[in-house]
Design an enzyme around this catalytic site. Structure first.
Site, PDB file in Angstrom:
ATOM      1  N   ASN A 152     143.500  10.195  80.581  1.00 20.73           N
ATOM      2  CA  ASN A 152     142.161  10.723  80.856  1.00 20.73           C
ATOM      3  C   ASN A 152     141.373  11.061  79.588  1.00 20.73           C
ATOM      4  OD1 ASN A 152     142.662  10.859  83.818  1.00 20.73           O
ATOM      5  ND2 ASN A 152     144.150  12.417  83.207  1.00 20.73           N
TER       6      ASN A 152
ATOM      7  N   GLY B 246     140.627  11.018  99.050  1.00 19.11           N
ATOM      8  CA  GLY B 246     141.342  10.354 100.134  1.00 19.11           C
ATOM      9  C   GLY B 246     141.418   8.865  99.870  1.00 19.11           C
TER      10      GLY B 246
ATOM     11  N   GLN C  97     146.102   6.646  80.580  1.00 18.15           N
ATOM     12  CA  GLN C  97     146.140   6.647  82.045  1.00 18.15           C
ATOM     13  C   GLN C  97     144.804   7.167  82.563  1.00 18.15           C
ATOM     14  OE1 GLN C  97     148.978   9.028  84.880  1.00 18.15           O
ATOM     15  NE2 GLN C  97     150.171   7.359  83.979  1.00 18.15           N
TER      16      GLN C  97
ATOM     17  N   TYR D   3     154.336  18.012  88.134  1.00 15.77           N
ATOM     18  CA  TYR D   3     154.488  17.430  89.465  1.00 15.77           C
ATOM     19  C   TYR D   3     155.542  18.199  90.261  1.00 15.77           C
ATOM     20  CZ  TYR D   3     151.734  13.335  87.999  1.00 15.77           C
ATOM     21  OH  TYR D   3     150.732  12.492  87.561  1.00 15.77           O
TER      22      TYR D   3
ATOM     23  N   ARG E  62     156.034   0.079 101.908  1.00 16.85           N
ATOM     24  CA  ARG E  62     154.749  -0.086 101.234  1.00 16.85           C
ATOM     25  C   ARG E  62     154.952  -0.485  99.778  1.00 16.85           C
ATOM     26  NH1 ARG E  62     149.620   3.473 100.326  1.00 16.85           N
ATOM     27  NH2 ARG E  62     148.042   1.857 100.603  1.00 16.85           N
TER      28      ARG E  62
ATOM     29  N   SER F  37     145.772   6.537  90.997  1.00 15.69           N
ATOM     30  CA  SER F  37     145.074   6.612  92.291  1.00 15.69           C
ATOM     31  C   SER F  37     144.366   5.307  92.631  1.00 15.69           C
ATOM     32  CB  SER F  37     144.090   7.784  92.314  1.00 15.69           C
ATOM     33  OG  SER F  37     144.770   9.014  92.353  1.00 15.69           O
TER      34      SER F  37
ATOM     35  N   ARG G 225     154.765  12.623  94.225  1.00 18.16           N
ATOM     36  CA  ARG G 225     155.142  13.050  95.575  1.00 18.16           C
ATOM     37  C   ARG G 225     156.655  13.086  95.807  1.00 18.16           C
ATOM     38  NH1 ARG G 225     150.676   9.650  96.071  1.00 18.16           N
ATOM     39  NH2 ARG G 225     148.816  10.656  96.944  1.00 18.16           N
TER      40      ARG G 225
END
Length: 305
Positions: A148, A224, A169, A52, A276, A215, A22
């Site tokens: 993955n 979400g 990952q 990304y 955070r 995630s 992000r």
């Protein structure tokens, strides 16, 4: 922050890492603050991928980090390659081109860890081996891993690749636990008993391969966050209950749940919110009991056989 030995390498990194997907949405100044905050709390691995933000995440990171007095050798940059529009690509040509592009965008001479992003069924492992050797011998990449991938996909690569694959990952969170569920439900005729990943959790422990949990606050396939989500009252109530007892935030408890597993899991948090980041970093100092770990697992609605 506590340190974690990464795979079979000599790397010892902060047990929580920062995913930079992000970062493309941040200004240079905002990214500076994110990087500075992460380093202050002991996060020293920054996870990227060539896709990304279409490469912008790496560019923003480089510009922001150039303003920081921290030496390049004091932090670790990880990036991934292998995803292209409409396809996956583990060809020698693509791997080499992707790394050169990442090096240019990141404004660095080397990548600490390179991961192959998602399995390419057309992979020719001999080509991967050639690419890895070129990258290692040129000093462009120091360590290698995958993302993955299941055990047999990894073993196929290892038949040809001479470098150790130190990281895998994988998606893992309190609300996304197929690799754990299958281990509880061996020989049961229920959905959790289905082995979806060829026993990747146990394989990783046997092979001393670090699982990086991506995630860690998400449910489903990045559908979400479950944190403070009204659709998941039981798990959030339990997170809050234990958070109040430990004197940390609920997000810290969600990460502490991953850290409590003896597999030596390294969560990859994706928040770009400095406060955070500080809250989550406190998870490194949280000690969950066996009873608390199981209470959290069961609060998600799962059942033990």
């Amino acid at each position: 922050m506590n340190k974690l030995k990464i795979g079979t390498s000599d790397l010892e990194l902060g047990e929580i890492s920062l995913g930079c997907m992000r970062m493309a949405d941040l200004s240079e100044k905002e990214a500076e603050v994110v990087i500075e905050t992460a380093l202050e709390v002991g996060i020293d691995l920054f996870d990227h991928a060539d896709i990304y933000g279409g490469g912008k995440s790496e560019e923003v990171f480089a510009k922001a980090f150039s303003k920081n007095p921290t030496k390049r050798e004091s932090l670790f940059i990880q990036t991934k390659c292998g995803i292209r529009k409409g396809q996956f690509d583990f060809s020698k040509e693509h791997i080499l081109e992707s790394v050169d592009g990442s090096l240019q965008r990141l404004q660095t001479d080397y990548i600490d860890i390179l991961l192959l992003h998602r399995p390419d069924t057309l992979v020719e492992p001999e080509e991967v081996a050639e690419a890895f050797s070129i990258l290692e011998e040129s000093g462009k990449v120091r360590y290698f891993g995958v993302s993955n991938q299941n055990p047999l996909q990894i073993e196929l690569l290892k038949k040809y690749v001479k470098q150790e694959l130190i990281v895998n990952q994988l998606q893992l969170s309190l609300m996304h636990t197929p690799m754990i569920d299958a281990g509880f439900n061996v020989n049961m005729l229920n959905d959790p008993a289905i082995v979806r990943d060829n026993g990747i959790l146990e394989y990783s422990r046997l092979k001393d391969m670090t699982i990086q949990a991506w995630s860690p606050f998400q449910y489903g396939m990045i559908e979400g966050t479950f944190m403070r989500n009204a659709d998941y009252p039981e798990v959030n109530a339990k997170l809050q209950e234990i958070a109040e007892k430990k004197g940390v935030t609920d997000s810290a408890i969600a990460i502490a749940w991953l850290l409590r597993h003896p597999a030596g899991i390294q969560p990859v948090i994706g928040t770009m919110n400095p406060q955070r980041i500080k809250d989550v970093a406190a998870a490194s100092d949280v000690n969950l009991s066996r009873e608390e770990w199981y209470e959290l697992y069961l609060s998600t609605g799962k059942k033990l056989p």
